[in-house]
Scaffold this motif. Structure first.
Motif, short mmCIF file in Angstrom:
data_model
loop_
_atom_site.label_atom_id
_atom_site.label_comp_id
_atom_site.label_asym_id
_atom_site.label_seq_id
_atom_site.Cartn_x
_atom_site.Cartn_y
_atom_site.Cartn_z
N GLU A 229 0.84 -1.18 0.12
CA GLU A 229 -0.04 -0.07 0.01
C GLU A 229 1.13 1.34 -0.21
O GLU A 229 1.86 1.34 0.87
N SER A 231 0.83 5.72 -0.41
CA SER A 231 -0.12 6.71 -0.28
C SER A 231 0.84 8.14 -0.40
O SER A 231 1.92 8.26 0.25
N ARG A 250 -2.98 0.58 -3.70
CA ARG A 250 -3.03 -0.91 -3.12
C ARG A 250 -2.92 -2.20 -4.12
O ARG A 250 -3.83 -2.01 -5.17
N GLN A 252 -2.47 -6.36 -3.96
CA GLN A 252 -2.30 -8.02 -3.30
C GLN A 252 -1.99 -9.03 -4.46
O GLN A 252 -2.87 -9.01 -5.23
#
Length: 332
Positions: A229, A231, A250, A252
């Motif tokens: 993640e 930002s 994000r 995964q």
């Protein structure tokens, strides 16, 4: 005399209409009345269907080709229940891991060149057998019914069973946040953050000889899955306006694709044991012939010569797509 309530109501109505129109423009064309096509809105997205290989799919394919080219008689394999034993579930989203591991194993065996016999879902065959036993099923011959022939169903040499036994959250995670700016409240400020986390899945499979019920192979594998993640934010005053901008993302690694990878690795090792293939060196012996196989499966055509086998074309994303396949483009 001007009615303030009327003016206020009219202004609110215009403002609401403007907001609604803006929202409709922002979200695309949506109508409360179905258009000529019979739809309220057209779905977005036009990605073609693609193959779904793992890093072990090519090894399965070249192993199957090596077995056929060497004259090895592939065993008949049946796949039983490969269940989810993790017990992990979301309150709203249901099970966290796939309930279709058996189907993944069937696809993996198909890539490896194994001869498959159906034992996972025999409900249709059992119903047809019941109807045939009651002389209710007729074939192409008029006034004739399907006969039940003894020994018409081939048996399996081995069958695969097991389960998904692990789903471990947050094996390790690390992250950091930083805020940058001076003491002047009107100057530009910025923030940045990043996180990494690791989970894993594991399964245990066993191959059983059908006639003796002897367990001839057992494999336990796990695979770690990483997620991240990031930002970034900027806050500033400019010309009497406030700007607060933030971006991030994000990602995964897919859990279900990780399970498919573990299943394919396990099937590959088990088939290598049955084929007596010690290592991946066999793939160099099949170089140049892999084009006759497919990572989507490896079955010969039914009722057609081998030259018409469509295995390689199954993995081409443009095939049969009305906007990508040149043989279909412009027909609509």
């Amino acid at each position: 005399m001007i009615n303030l309530n009327t003016l206020f109501s009219a202004a609110c109505t215009k403002a609401s209409g403007a907001v609604l129109a803006s929202a409709m423009l922002a979200t695309g064309c949506v109508s409360p009345i179905a258009g000529p096509s019979g739809q309220y809105a057209s779905p977005i997205g036009n990605a073609p269907v693609t193959a779904n290989p793992t890093p072990y799919s090519e090894g399965l394919v070249c192993m199957g080709h090596f077995a056929r080219s060497s004259g090895y008689r592939a065993p008949r394999i049946a796949v039983g229940r490969i269940l989810d034993y993790t017990g992990k579930a979301d309150i709203e989203g249901g099970r966290r891991v796939t309930q279709g591991a058996s189907l993944m194993a069937i696809s993996a065996f198909a890539k490896s060149g194994a001869r498959l016999v159906e034992r996972f879902d025999t409900s249709v065959s059992e119903l047809e057998l019941k109807y045939a036993n009651n002389k209710l099923i007729g074939d192409d011959v008029p006034e004739d019914f399907r006969k039940i022939t003894a020994g018409s169903i081939p048996g399996s040499d081995y069958y695969l069973v097991g389960g998904i036994t692990e789903l471990n959250y947050n094996i390790r995670s690390v992250g950091g946040d930083a805020f940058i700016g001076d003491l002047d409240p009107t100057d530009t400020k910025g923030s940045i953050g990043a996180k990494l986390y690791v989970i894993n899945v594991g399964l245990d499979l066993r191959m059983v000889e059908t006639e003796t019920l002897e367990v001839v192979d057992v494999i336990s594998y796990q695979k770690q899955i990483i997620g991240r993640e990031i930002s970034l934010g900027v806050f500033d005053f400019a010309n009497g306006n406030v700007f607060d901008v933030g971006v991030g993302g994000r990602a995964q690694e897919p859990i279900q694709l990780a399970i498919r990878s573990v299943v394919e690795r396990a099937v590959l090792e088990m088939m290598a044991n049955l084929y007596a293939i010690p290592s991946g060196d066999v793939c160099s012996q099949t170089e140049g012939a892999i084009s006759t196989n497919s990572v989507t499966g490896d079955f010969v055509p039914r009722g057609a010569p081998l030259e018409e086998y469509n295995g390689p074309s199954r993995a081409i994303a443009a095939n049969w797509h009305d906007r990508r396949d040149p043989t279909l483009r412009g027909r609509n």
